[in-house]
Design an enzyme around this catalytic site. Structure first.
Site, mmCIF file in Angstrom:
data_model
loop_
_atom_site.group_PDB
_atom_site.id
_atom_site.type_symbol
_atom_site.label_atom_id
_atom_site.label_comp_id
_atom_site.label_asym_id
_atom_site.label_seq_id
_atom_site.Cartn_x
_atom_site.Cartn_y
_atom_site.Cartn_z
ATOM 1 N N SER A 24 -35.789 23.992 47.726
ATOM 2 C CA SER A 24 -35.080 23.390 46.588
ATOM 3 C C SER A 24 -34.127 22.298 47.034
ATOM 4 O O SER A 24 -33.012 22.181 46.524
ATOM 5 C CB SER A 24 -34.347 24.474 45.788
ATOM 6 N N GLY A 25 -34.556 21.481 47.989
ATOM 7 C CA GLY A 25 -33.841 20.243 48.284
ATOM 8 C C GLY A 25 -34.393 19.154 47.386
ATOM 9 O O GLY A 25 -35.113 19.431 46.406
ATOM 10 N N ALA A 27 -36.763 16.987 47.725
ATOM 11 C CA ALA A 27 -38.218 16.864 47.631
ATOM 12 C C ALA A 27 -38.787 17.956 46.725
ATOM 13 O O ALA A 27 -39.611 17.688 45.839
ATOM 14 C CB ALA A 27 -38.848 16.938 49.020
ATOM 15 N N THR A 55 -29.888 18.706 51.317
ATOM 16 C CA THR A 55 -29.675 17.708 50.264
ATOM 17 C C THR A 55 -28.285 17.840 49.653
ATOM 18 O O THR A 55 -27.604 16.834 49.409
ATOM 19 C CB THR A 55 -30.742 17.891 49.158
ATOM 20 N N GLN A 59 -24.056 12.685 51.878
ATOM 21 C CA GLN A 59 -22.835 11.973 51.501
ATOM 22 C C GLN A 59 -23.115 10.529 51.136
ATOM 23 O O GLN A 59 -22.884 10.074 50.029
ATOM 24 C CB GLN A 59 -21.831 12.020 52.654
ATOM 25 N N GLU A 129 -24.586 0.593 55.006
ATOM 26 C CA GLU A 129 -24.591 1.542 56.129
ATOM 27 C C GLU A 129 -25.225 0.884 57.341
ATOM 28 O O GLU A 129 -25.876 -0.170 57.223
ATOM 29 C CB GLU A 129 -25.303 2.844 55.747
ATOM 30 N N HIS A 247 -26.379 12.385 64.618
ATOM 31 C CA HIS A 247 -25.449 11.541 63.863
ATOM 32 C C HIS A 247 -24.207 11.323 64.728
ATOM 33 O O HIS A 247 -23.684 12.274 65.313
ATOM 34 C CB HIS A 247 -25.080 12.226 62.545
ATOM 35 N N ARG A 301 -28.296 4.145 64.317
ATOM 36 C CA ARG A 301 -27.630 5.427 64.559
ATOM 37 C C ARG A 301 -27.887 5.976 65.960
ATOM 38 O O ARG A 301 -26.988 6.508 66.603
ATOM 39 C CB ARG A 301 -28.136 6.402 63.501
ATOM 40 N N HIS A 368 -28.821 16.029 63.514
ATOM 41 C CA HIS A 368 -28.703 15.686 62.100
ATOM 42 C C HIS A 368 -30.030 15.708 61.358
ATOM 43 O O HIS A 368 -30.132 16.273 60.277
ATOM 44 C CB HIS A 368 -28.096 14.279 62.022
ATOM 45 N N GLU A 392 -37.969 16.267 54.679
ATOM 46 C CA GLU A 392 -37.681 16.276 56.118
ATOM 47 C C GLU A 392 -38.697 17.083 56.913
ATOM 48 O O GLU A 392 -38.936 16.813 58.095
ATOM 49 C CB GLU A 392 -36.259 16.797 56.357
ATOM 50 N N ARG A 403 -34.406 7.328 62.275
ATOM 51 C CA ARG A 403 -34.333 7.053 60.830
ATOM 52 C C ARG A 403 -33.202 6.099 60.486
ATOM 53 O O ARG A 403 -32.092 6.221 60.991
ATOM 54 C CB ARG A 403 -34.127 8.364 60.078
ATOM 55 N N LEU A 409 -33.344 10.872 51.784
ATOM 56 C CA LEU A 409 -33.430 11.301 50.385
ATOM 57 C C LEU A 409 -34.527 10.508 49.690
ATOM 58 O O LEU A 409 -35.298 11.041 48.894
ATOM 59 C CB LEU A 409 -32.078 11.095 49.687
HETATM 60 P P1 FAD Z 1 -33.585 20.239 52.157
HETATM 61 O O1 FAD Z 1 -32.660 19.520 51.263
HETATM 62 O O2 FAD Z 1 -33.039 20.664 53.458
HETATM 63 O O3 FAD Z 1 -34.120 21.504 51.382
HETATM 64 C C1 FAD Z 1 -34.945 22.447 52.017
HETATM 65 C C2 FAD Z 1 -35.073 23.642 51.113
HETATM 66 O O4 FAD Z 1 -36.041 24.551 51.623
HETATM 67 C C3 FAD Z 1 -33.800 24.433 50.967
HETATM 68 O O5 FAD Z 1 -33.629 24.781 49.616
HETATM 69 C C4 FAD Z 1 -34.045 25.683 51.801
HETATM 70 O O6 FAD Z 1 -33.311 26.782 51.377
HETATM 71 C C5 FAD Z 1 -35.526 25.860 51.563
HETATM 72 N N1 FAD Z 1 -36.197 26.657 52.592
HETATM 73 C C6 FAD Z 1 -36.179 26.474 53.929
HETATM 74 N N2 FAD Z 1 -36.901 27.423 54.541
HETATM 75 C C7 FAD Z 1 -37.409 28.211 53.567
HETATM 76 C C8 FAD Z 1 -38.212 29.379 53.552
HETATM 77 N N3 FAD Z 1 -38.630 29.954 54.698
HETATM 78 N N4 FAD Z 1 -38.538 29.926 52.378
HETATM 79 C C9 FAD Z 1 -38.106 29.390 51.214
HETATM 80 N N5 FAD Z 1 -37.318 28.304 51.164
HETATM 81 C C10 FAD Z 1 -36.975 27.731 52.318
HETATM 82 N N6 FAD Z 1 -29.969 11.611 53.918
HETATM 83 C C11 FAD Z 1 -29.876 10.503 53.150
HETATM 84 O O7 FAD Z 1 -30.899 9.879 52.845
HETATM 85 N N7 FAD Z 1 -28.665 10.084 52.722
HETATM 86 C C12 FAD Z 1 -27.508 10.732 53.008
HETATM 87 O O8 FAD Z 1 -26.429 10.340 52.570
HETATM 88 C C13 FAD Z 1 -27.584 11.888 53.829
HETATM 89 N N8 FAD Z 1 -26.459 12.558 54.191
HETATM 90 C C14 FAD Z 1 -26.596 13.732 54.872
HETATM 91 C C15 FAD Z 1 -25.443 14.490 55.134
HETATM 92 C C16 FAD Z 1 -25.557 15.720 55.757
HETATM 93 C C17 FAD Z 1 -24.322 16.530 56.036
HETATM 94 C C18 FAD Z 1 -26.845 16.212 56.123
HETATM 95 C C19 FAD Z 1 -26.991 17.542 56.783
HETATM 96 C C20 FAD Z 1 -27.970 15.441 55.897
HETATM 97 C C21 FAD Z 1 -27.853 14.208 55.268
HETATM 98 N N9 FAD Z 1 -28.972 13.437 55.006
HETATM 99 C C22 FAD Z 1 -28.861 12.309 54.243
HETATM 100 C C23 FAD Z 1 -30.307 13.929 55.332
HETATM 101 C C24 FAD Z 1 -30.895 14.544 54.053
HETATM 102 O O9 FAD Z 1 -29.875 15.224 53.355
HETATM 103 C C25 FAD Z 1 -32.025 15.491 54.315
HETATM 104 O O10 FAD Z 1 -32.920 14.974 55.251
HETATM 105 C C26 FAD Z 1 -32.758 15.733 52.998
HETATM 106 O O11 FAD Z 1 -31.838 16.221 52.052
HETATM 107 C C27 FAD Z 1 -33.897 16.692 53.171
HETATM 108 O O12 FAD Z 1 -34.370 17.034 51.904
HETATM 109 P P2 FAD Z 1 -35.530 18.105 51.784
HETATM 110 O O13 FAD Z 1 -35.791 18.284 50.330
HETATM 111 O O14 FAD Z 1 -36.631 17.716 52.654
HETATM 112 O O15 FAD Z 1 -34.910 19.434 52.437
HETATM 113 C C1 SIN Z 2 -24.189 9.603 56.198
HETATM 114 O O1 SIN Z 2 -23.629 9.594 55.096
HETATM 115 O O2 SIN Z 2 -23.725 9.107 57.220
HETATM 116 C C2 SIN Z 2 -25.518 10.252 56.304
HETATM 117 C C3 SIN Z 2 -26.527 9.326 55.813
HETATM 118 C C4 SIN Z 2 -27.870 9.741 56.272
HETATM 119 O O3 SIN Z 2 -28.027 10.711 56.994
HETATM 120 O O4 SIN Z 2 -28.813 9.041 55.906
#
Ligand code: FAD
Ligand code: SIN
Length: 604
Positions: A24-25, A27, A55, A59, A129, A247, A301, A368, A392, A403, A409
């Protein structure tokens, strides 16, 4: 034993297909919403609450060139910046697709109730950025983009759940993929200490990354490489696993004037703060980044993280930290600017005992984002029929070897949507010649791309408990039992497997600065642990942590093996024993910056 329904779900309309979305990120939420609104039968399954994700913590924002971009900015400039930051290792087709389609998915987010910050005149406020040639970062709530975006998507999910058109299963930990003759047909998961199965016509893995592989990380607790491990065990191909992004500016908590409260919680200090003018200084108060790259704090980065590590080593303090000086922003933009632009960071740094309008912020690089992952094509199809991956956990090739900020995102949105489009198109397209990008690598005996045949499609969504309860073995010790959580000290041949030991090993031997000797040592320790823990098979117990431990160990082995294989430095994978390093990173990166065109010189 008779199977009991785990989640009450009604009959499915004839002809509707079922998509099982795991995670539930951004994607997973976005894909689940799109598929639901298109009339598919969707089950969204996630291991914690809906808001437990990377997600949520994002920030800086989401990069996108909109219909009315900053002066001179174009999608072509975004493409160039992405390729440039990726150190020549990106899949150019995937990058082109992501950057040109970005505006549609930003509009898609807005349709689901996401509001981005606006300028006083009403147009979107665009941040700058590192390594972007123009301001093009959409943000929300200042520096609370992830929480605002995910919050709105979660509301949209909950309203569909209330309307009975979307099934949501929280606290459901996926433990393995189900398959039938090489086609993925569902998922097995743990909920409330019981094992259950969920069948569907296709599965979309959106399980995020694996920052928890390392001792210092910006990632929350859910980032344990689960999706990657499940897919690898099922035979999926992976790619680019040696490329893990660090990061540059994660808060170093025990260095503040009054370290307190949030001990252990990672706190990223957004790159957008450097985008607004903050600079890095060392323990002597000296600004050092200009010596490493002409773009200084706004270099890509990987360069900034590596420069910090090299600079600290030069100062004889390899495990130390540097400082982010945000006071200069306040001085230039007036009192109160930091609190207005970065309200969350202002609050969280204050809670850590740092008033960043007056104090320097101690920071160091932290794990990161994983550029590598499950290999997917331009439709988010993995090498296994019936299995999509987006966000991711996937490797589309858009992020290359490093990246570009705020492209993650965006990738989750664009490729989450493309997975849904492919799913809805009906033929699932596996076996198309468009398949794998050329940099594909098989990590675990991947199955060949074959056309999906006879994906299951019964009349009812079957979410059932199989005969055997998964309770056996839970908390029964075994390789995970009886080891102190923080055994401290270095990791030697006697150190048993334990998650903290794994994380310290990875930071010490496969982190920002790598070499063949360190990687070989890491591989040997991991191999010794693996002989006991057996990460190639899923755990049998009902403790999710035991599953995560195995997943982390498997992911660590794959990462280290890939890093050993790539003997030359590239992007975030830096080997100090690389022959190419003889000229020094400054030369390599000056060359990159010469090649980078100005935004105004390129057109869509
Ligand atoms: P996620 O958002 O990580 O979601 C994964 C989901 O899968 C979660 O809900 C988790 O609980 C679930 N899951 C995992 N394993 C299992 C399992 N075994 N069974 C069931 N569910 C499971 N990127 C940007 O583009 N811009 C930004 O500003 C930015 N800032 C960031 C700041 C921080 C602090 C961090 C940590 C990352 C940041 N990133 C940013 C990177 C970005 O947030 C992530 O790469 C992105 O959110 C990944 O999205 P996702 O949907 O792939 O996975
Ligand atoms: C940040 O806000 O520096 C994170 C941005 C990113 O991971 O893309």
């Amino acid at each position: 034993m008779k199977a009991e329904p785990l989640v009450p779900v009604g009959p499915v309309m004839p002809g509707r297909r079922r998509l099982v979305v795991i995670g539930s990120g951004i994607a997973g939420l976005y894909a689940a919403l799109l598929a639901t609104d298109a009339g598919a039968s969707v089950v969204l399954l996630t291991k914690g609450g809906l808001d437990h994700s990377n997600t949520w913590y994002a920030q800086g924002g989401i990069s996108a060139v909109l219909d009315e971009p900053a002066p001179g900015d174009t999608a072509a400039a975004h493409i160039t910046d992405t390729l440039q930051a990726g150190a020549g290792h990106c899949n150019a087709d995937a990058v082109r697709l992501m950057c040109t389609q970005a505006r549609h998915d930003i509009a898609g987010l807005q349709r689901f109730g996401v509001h981005f910050d606006l300028q006083p005149a009403g147009s979107p406020a665009l941040g700058l950025e590192a390594a972007h040639s123009a301001p093009r970062i959409l943000h929300a709530g200042g520096d609370a983009t992830g929480a605002k975006v995910a919050g709105a998507l979660i509301q949209a999910v909950l309203s569909r759940k209330a309307a009975g058109v979307l099934t949501v299963i929280t606290n459901a930990h996926a433990t393995s993929l189900l398959h039938d003759d090489g086609t993925i047909t569902g998922v097995e998961f743990l909920k409330g200490g019981n094992r259950a199965e969920l069948r569907g016509d296709a599965v979309l893995l959106a399980t995020g990354g694996a920052g928890r592989l390392f001792a210092q990380t910006t990632n929350p607790a859910v980032a344990t490489a689960d999706g990657l491990a499940l897919a690898v065990r099922a035979g999926a191909r992976t790619a680019d696993l040696e490329f893990f992004q660090f990061h540059p500016t994660c808060l170093v908590r025990n260095a503040g004037p009054a370290s307190s409260g949030l001990a252990g919680e990672p706190l990223l200090i957004s790159e957008a703060v450097r985008g607004e003018g903050a600079v890095l200084v060392d323990g002597n108060g000296k600004r050092f980044m200009r010596a490493y790259h002409p773009d200084a704090e706004l270099a890509p980065r990987d360069v900034v993280s590596r420069s910090i590590a090299l600079h600290l080593a030069k100062l004889g303090d390899p495990n130390g930290h540097v400082y982010l000086d945000a006071r200069v922003i306040e001085a230039a933009r007036g009192a109160g600017f930091l609190a207005r632009r970065f309200p969350t960071l202002t609050e969280k740094t204050l809670a850590a005992g740092i008033d960043w309008t007056r104090d320097l912020v101690p920071v160091a690089p932290a794990a990161h984002y994983w550029m590598g992952g499950i290999l997917t094509d331009l439709h988010a199809r993995t090498s296994l029929p019936g299995l999509y991956a987006a966000g991711e956990v996937a490797c589309t090739g858009v992020q290359g070897a490093n990246r570009l900020a705020s492209n993650s995102l965006l990738e989750g949105l664009v490729f989450g949507r493309r997975a849904v489009e492919d799913f809805l198109s009906g033929d699932f397209g596996w076996g198309s010649p468009e398949g794998a990008p050329p940099h594909a690598r098989s990590a675990a005996g991947g199955l060949p791309f074959t056309h999906a045949s006879g994906a299951p499609s019964g009349d009812h969504l079957s979410v059932t408990f199989p005969a055997a309860s998964a309770g056996a073995g839970a908390g029964s010790g075994g390789p995970f039992g009886g080891v102190p959580a923080s055994s401290g000290g270095s990791i030697d041949v006697e150190t048993p497997f334990w998650r903290d030991a794994l994380r310290r090993l990875m930071t010490a031997k496969a982190g920002v600065l790598r070499d063949g000797v360190l990687l070989q040592e890491a591989a040997e320790t991991l191999g010794r642990w693996a002989a006991v823990v057996l990460p190639g098979t899923a755990a049998a117990g009902a403790d999710p942590r035991e599953h995560e431990d195995r997943n982390l160990l498997l992911a660590a082995q794959l990462l280290v093996a890939a890093a050993l294989e790539r003997t030359a430095s590239l992007g975030a994978h830096y080997r100090s024993d690389s022959p190419a390093d003889a000229a020094g990173i400054a030369d390599e990166l000056q060359e990159h910056s010469r090649l980078r065109p100005k935004a105004s010189l390129v057109r869509d």
